[in-house]
Each structure stands twice: as C-alpha cells, then as structure tokens.
Design an enzyme around this catalytic site. Structure first.
Site, PDB file in Angstrom:
ATOM      1  N   ASP A 173       0.837  -1.198   0.000  1.00 41.87           N
ATOM      2  CA  ASP A 173       0.000   0.000   0.000  1.00 41.87           C
ATOM      3  C   ASP A 173       0.880   1.258   0.000  1.00 41.87           C
ATOM      4  OD1 ASP A 173      -2.144   1.730   0.087  1.00 41.87           O
ATOM      5  OD2 ASP A 173      -2.457   1.524   2.245  1.00 41.87           O
ATOM      6  N   GLN A 229      -3.350  -5.364   5.684  1.00 41.42           N
ATOM      7  CA  GLN A 229      -3.086  -4.350   6.723  1.00 41.42           C
ATOM      8  C   GLN A 229      -4.010  -4.664   7.896  1.00 41.42           C
ATOM      9  OE1 GLN A 229      -3.876  -1.215   3.842  1.00 41.42           O
ATOM     10  NE2 GLN A 229      -1.945  -0.220   4.367  1.00 41.42           N
ATOM     11  N   ARG A 272       3.763  12.477  10.916  1.00 44.51           N
ATOM     12  CA  ARG A 272       2.410  12.453  10.358  1.00 44.51           C
ATOM     13  C   ARG A 272       1.708  11.208  10.882  1.00 44.51           C
ATOM     14  NH1 ARG A 272      -0.026   9.622   6.161  1.00 44.51           N
ATOM     15  NH2 ARG A 272      -1.483  10.702   4.800  1.00 44.51           N
ATOM     16  N   ASP A 294      -0.741   8.709  10.517  1.00 45.51           N
ATOM     17  CA  ASP A 294      -1.528   8.207   9.403  1.00 45.51           C
ATOM     18  C   ASP A 294      -2.900   7.719   9.892  1.00 45.51           C
ATOM     19  OD1 ASP A 294      -1.694   7.245   6.610  1.00 45.51           O
ATOM     20  OD2 ASP A 294      -1.812   5.277   7.583  1.00 45.51           O
ATOM     21  N   GLU A 333      -3.433  13.099  10.001  1.00 43.75           N
ATOM     22  CA  GLU A 333      -4.064  12.871   8.693  1.00 43.75           C
ATOM     23  C   GLU A 333      -5.544  12.587   8.918  1.00 43.75           C
ATOM     24  OE1 GLU A 333      -4.695  10.172   4.843  1.00 43.75           O
ATOM     25  OE2 GLU A 333      -4.196   9.272   6.748  1.00 43.75           O
ATOM     26  N   ASP A 343      -2.440  10.569  -2.376  1.00 47.69           N
ATOM     27  CA  ASP A 343      -3.722   9.879  -2.400  1.00 47.69           C
ATOM     28  C   ASP A 343      -4.650  10.490  -3.453  1.00 47.69           C
ATOM     29  OD1 ASP A 343      -3.323   7.858  -0.536  1.00 47.69           O
ATOM     30  OD2 ASP A 343      -3.741   9.193   1.155  1.00 47.69           O
TER      31      ASP A 343
HETATM   32  C1  GLC Z   1      -3.557   6.957   4.621  1.00 52.02           C
HETATM   33  C2  GLC Z   1      -2.554   7.075   3.498  1.00 52.02           C
HETATM   34  C3  GLC Z   1      -2.968   6.172   2.376  1.00 52.02           C
HETATM   35  C4  GLC Z   1      -3.059   4.760   2.903  1.00 52.02           C
HETATM   36  C5  GLC Z   1      -3.943   4.662   4.152  1.00 52.02           C
HETATM   37  C6  GLC Z   1      -3.789   3.365   4.856  1.00 52.02           C
HETATM   38  O1  GLC Z   1      -4.795   7.418   4.258  1.00 52.02           O
HETATM   39  O2  GLC Z   1      -2.438   8.404   3.078  1.00 52.02           O
HETATM   40  O3  GLC Z   1      -2.082   6.259   1.308  1.00 52.02           O
HETATM   41  O4  GLC Z   1      -3.585   3.928   1.910  1.00 52.02           O
HETATM   42  O5  GLC Z   1      -3.614   5.652   5.093  1.00 52.02           O
HETATM   43  O6  GLC Z   1      -2.602   3.313   5.607  1.00 52.02           O
END
Ligand code: GLC
Length: 617
Positions: free
Chosen positions: A120, A231, A261, A263, A305, A373
């Site tokens: 990913d 994941q 950051r 995530d 994020e 993204d």
């Molecule tokens: C965040 C990232 C993205 C990823 C997701 C899962 O949104 O920016 O690219 O797929 O997290 O980790």
C-alpha cells in the site's frame, strides 16, 4: 560531566512534572494498568537518554520558539525516496535541488520495511525499526536528517499506527495462534461480530479492498482489516499495543524527525455499533502522544491525517489547554478548490475560506493541491451546492467526468479511483499538471492550450501560497510533471490508480528549469518568485487577518490579508475566460510579482490569471 548529567535529568524531570498528572490520568482512564504505565514512563526516560545531544539541543531551541512551524517561511515538499533519488543516500546528494526549490520541510513518504506487492505504497509496515533495504538503513536515515538540519530543513515521516502489515512479527505470531499476539489485533472465530461491524462501518476501499474483515483459513479466524486485507488493524484497547507503538514512535523521533504524520488517525479506536471513526478514545490517545513527545522530544510536532469533513477535522487540534495535533491537512479547501476549477464558480470556495479564516489563528493547516492519495468529494458542502441547483449524485458525476476529461470543454486528464458500483461514488487521481491541462496540451502540441494550462497551474499554486499555514508541494509539480501510466504494466500496482500520480521524478525536466522557453522553466521560475515573495512580505504572516474579498463575480476569488497596517489583495480567476473583478475600492497598488505600480479600478483578468498586489500608502 556530572553537572551535565544532572542538568539533562533536570530537564526531563521538569517536562515530566508538567504533564505527569494528566498523562497518568488519561492512561488510567483508558487502561487502568499501573504496571504498564510505570513501564511507559521508564521507557520514555530511556528514549530521552538515548536521544542525541544534537537533537536535545534542537529540542531546547524549538521549545523556546514553539511556533516555529507557523512561520511564513515554511515550505514543504513531499516525495518518495526511490522515485526522487533512488535511496536515502541519493536524497542527500539532491539537497541542493530541494534548497533551490525553497523547501525547508521535507516529507519523506513511507520508507520503512514493507512486503513487496503488499505494501500500500509503504503504508503496510512490516518493521517499524528497519528501513526498506533498497532505500538504505536506519543509519542512512539518521544521517540524512542530520544533513537536512544542517541545511535548515525539517524532516517529516509517516507513523502508520492504525495497522501493521500481515508480515509484521506480531501478525506472524498471531497467525501462528499465539494468544498474546492475537490480542494485539481483532480476531473473531466466526462471522457474527464481523457482520455486526459491517452494519455500521463504512468502507475505505470499496472496490480495491471491499469489506472490513479478512478470513484467514489457516487459523479459522476473521481479522479486522479496514484498509487492505494485508493491513491488520491494531487493537489499542490492549495497553501493550499502545506502549509498544509509543516506543516505536520515540525510536523514530530519535532518528531526527521534526514532524510525525499520524496516518489514518481517526480510525485507531474501534467500537461495535459505531462507524469506528473519530471516537473519543482517539483523542485521548493523540493527547497522550502529544504529551509524550513534549516530554521526550519536544522538537517533534504532530501532523494529523484526518481526511474528513471540516467539523470532524478541527477537534484534532484539541483545546488550548489540552492541545492534540499541531497541524492538520486543509483537505476540504483542497477538494473545494478543484470543485471551483470544474465549475468556474468560486462561491463554495469562498464560503470554505471564510470558515477557515474564522478559526483561531493558532490552528495551523497544511495546504496542498494534491498529495499521494486520490481526491474525494466527501468533504464538499453538498447542502449549499444543492441550494445553488447542484444535486450530490449528478454533481459528483460531473466533477469526475470533468477531471477524467470526459466533459467536452475539459482539458483535465485523470483516472477514477474506487469507483463504487453500490454507492455510485468515485474519487479521482492525477498530477496537478495533468489536471490543469498540461498533459493534454503537450500531447496535442497545442501551444495556446499549453499557455492556458500553465496559467491555471500557476494560479492554483499562487492560491495555495496565499493561504496561512504550510504550503506543501508534491515533488515534480514544481516542473509540471504529468501522469505516469506505467503503473498499469506492473501487476503489483495496476489495480491502484493512485500510482498514476506517484511516478518517478524526471530529472530531465529539472534540467530545463532555468529555460523560460520551456513549460518547466515557466512554472519553476514563477513558483520560485512567488515563494520568495511569500517569504519577504509580512502580510503572509500567520498572524495576519485574512478575509475573502467580494468582487461581484462568481469566477474570481478575492482574498485580503492585513497585517500591521499593510494591505494585500489577491485575485484568482477560476475560469478560462476573461473576467472583471468589480472592486469596492480604488487605489494605487504595487503588483508584487512584476513590481509595477498600478492604479486599480475594476481590473480585468485574463483566463486563469491571478494578481498579487499590495496597497501603496
Ligand atoms: C492513509 C494514506 C494512504 C493509505 C492509508 C492506509 O490514508 O495516506 O495512502 O492507503 O492511510 O494506511
């Protein structure tokens, strides 16, 4: 020596003293576990001691200037290490280029060890303490951050705390049936509870990874996988998970990170019967992280994020007394900007800007035109659009058609992302240049179209640079790099159209940056000029008052910035045709871009033209 040791201990003790009551309170509220709390404190002390002398000095310096990241001089760039320069050592060799781009905040996209083909884009971390071998080592990373610091640059990295890769040590042991590790994730031996979750939890990747659970036949269990099946969501109800992830966080901070950051932060706490987004425990965890950072590594700031509607984003700043994230993405403004491009109508953007400018000035946003993204429409204010005759489903369809070049007058080239057959909802992908028409014009060899596209691209960057907060460029956008379709030939990437706008950086384009007869030269030089102006002019201070400025034309966005008696007006024409800004005032202004002194009265702006001007007293 003894004195130094004592002093080091004293600093830690003072920072601990400041936060320990609240930290302990929150920890106990969530976990009620004294022994684990004691372990956390002990480890924090350990990571503090392991922190280099240089970083400790950086901490003290930034503690004295805690608003360092709010300065108008800040300019970010995000890049993938391999795309940009092969590996970490390669990036070090290219720092001069980044400095030429005026960048002083470098976001290194995920670089930790991740399984090939199930990565990913690096957001499936197999080992939080190991750099992906083809990119280098932890030592290379620490060296790069040191070099960046020497060059006045801050470094940002992702901390992917919501999940691990299925190849992470914990996941492997959980898959082997070890209870201790299974309890770090969400395992269910039958489909009942997963089915109940599915009733209330929306899907993140409805097409590329449908459903929120993955069946593991080898152990006869379902595991929670909000994102891709590989994941696995971490279970933060388990204090072991929280503690260990905090140790990983501190370990990474100690490699010289300045910005972390977080995530996918809204997702980190799960509760049956809810959407599993933005639950109150998420805020407890982020608040604890903030205090842990302030105690161990206060030069590190948190970037959350939160890709959600505005009312869900702002709570992540916390409160004045109990702050959480230092900085958040200005995601709605970003999406609304593209809405204005497709509609040539700035009304919604104006409304959005008014909302942002009314927020407390200490709230710092990261402004961007696009990132790694996709761009989604979820955050648009559809209630307002509806009043203006734009219904949600048909308007979303129009926007996606516009950006994928299906509308007759669209010069944009992009691709859909997660086109959901059920909700009929899709997002889209593309580089800024491709969305502005640089790709189409180049393909057709149409010089006039190219000038329009360059103008649109520059206007959008100028708009981003006009806003308060940190502007963040995507590497390659400074040169108008277009979409890269080669991902379609790579079986590991083909199903994920986000790779369309994550192409390798083309150094041959950078070679043309000084040549004004090229697309690259025109973009690079003008951006550079705008970035310099932003640095020099005090009206770009975060402290400035910012208002939208009505010019009685729905295609022209006007912004007024006022600071210490200085008055700056910016006008942006979001349409390809000539438009008049009906200003309420007349006066003598200095055009900041070309230095000309002009008497302004109802200026006429060419298609996609922008003006940056300062009132001349
Ligand atoms: C965040 C990232 C993205 C990823 C997701 C899962 O949104 O920016 O690219 O797929 O997290 O980790």
């Amino acid at each position: 020596m003894v004195k130094n040791v004592n002093n080091t201990e004293k600093i830690f003790a003072q920072r601990m003293e400041k936060h320990q009551d609240e930290l302990r309170w929150l920890y106990m509220e969530l976990y009620g576990n004294d022994a684990m709390y004691a372990e956390l404190c002990e480890q924090m002390h350990d990571y503090y001691l392991k922190r280099s002398t240089e970083l400790k000095k950086r901490d003290i310096k930034k503690e004295k200037n805690p608003d360092w990241f709010k300065e108008k001089e800040m300019l970010g760039m995000m890049l993938y290490i391999d795309n940009f320069a092969g590996n970490l050592k390669g990036v070090e060799k290219k720092l001069a280029y980044l400095k030429e781009c005026n960048v002083n905040c470098l976001h290194l996209m995920p670089f930790l060890d991740t399984p090939k083909g199930k990565s990913d884009g690096g957001y499936a971390v197999a080992d939080f303490r190991k750099v992906r071998p083809d990119l280098g080592t932890m030592k290379d990373l620490a060296r790069l951050t040191e070099k960046c610091h020497e060059n006045g640059m801050n470094v940002c990295m992702d901390f992917v705390m919501n999940h691990t890769s299925e190849e992470h040590e914990w996941a492997k042991r959980a898959r082997a049936g070890e209870g201790e590790y299974m309890s770090r994730y969400f395992f269910y031996d039958n489909g009942d509870i997963p089915a109940r979750y599915e009733e209330t939890v929306p899907q993140v990747f409805p097409t590329t990874a449908p459903g929120n659970f993955t069946w593991l036949p080898e152990i006869g269990h379902y595991v929670l996988t909000t994102f891709y099946p590989y994941q696995w969501d971490l279970n933060y109800r388990n204090p072991r998970v929280f503690n260990e992830m905090m140790y990983n966080f501190l370990f990474l901070a100690n490699q010289g990170m300045d910005i972390i950051r977080i995530d996918a932060v809204p997702y980190i706490w799960k509760e049956l019967g809810t959407s599993c987004r933005n639950l109150k425990e998420v805020h407890t965890i982020v608040r604890m992280m903030r205090m842990i950072a302030e105690i161990v590594c206060p030069s590190v700031i948190l970037l959350g994020e939160v890709v959600m509607e505005p009312e869900k984003v702002v709570p992540y700043f916390g409160t004045v007394e109990k702050p959480e994230c230092h900085m958040l993405y200005n995601v709605t403004t970003m999406a609304t900007t593209w809405n204005s491009i497709a509609t040539r109508d700035i009304r919604l953007l104006k409304k959005q800007m008014d909302i942002v400018s009314r927020l407390p000035k200490q709230y710092t946003f990261l402004n961007y035109l696009r990132c790694h993204d996709d761009i989604g429409w979820g955050g648009l204010d559809f209630d307002t659009l509806k009043q203006w005759g734009m219904e949600e489903p048909s308007h979303k369809r129009y926007l996606n058609d516009y950006f994928t070049g299906k509308v007759a007058d669209s010069i944009s080239r992009g691709e859909l992302y997660n086109d959901d057959p059920v909700t009929q909802d899709a997002r889209f992908c593309g580089t800024t240049a491709s969305m502005c028409g640089i790709e189409a014009a180049g393909f057709e060899g149409n010089a006039e179209k190219m000038q329009t596209a360059i103008q649109e691209d520059l206007m959008l960057h100028a708009y981003m640079l006009t806003q308060s907060g940190i502007p963040m460029l995507y590497s390659g956008d400074e040169l108008g790099q277009v979409n890269d379709y080669s991902y379609k030939d790579d079986a590991e990437k083909a199903s994920d159209s986000r790779y369309l706008h994550r192409g390798a950086f083309l150094w041959e384009l950078a070679d043309k940056r000084k040549d004004l007869s090229t697309v690259q030269g025109q973009l690079f030089q003008m951006l550079n000029r705008l970035e310099q102006i932003r640095r020099q002019e005090n009206v770009f201070s975060q402290e400035a008052e910012v208002y939208t400025y009505d010019v009685h034309n729905d295609s022209i966005l006007g912004i007024l910035r006022e600071y210490k008696g200085e008055r700056f007006i910016a006008l942006f024409n979001f349409s390809e045709s000539e438009q008049t800004a009906w200003m309420q005032e007349e006066g003598i202004f200095r055009n900041l871009v070309n230095g000309e002194i002009v008497e302004v009265k109802d200026p006429v702006l060419k298609g996609y033209e922008f003006v940056w001007m300062k009132y001349k007293a």
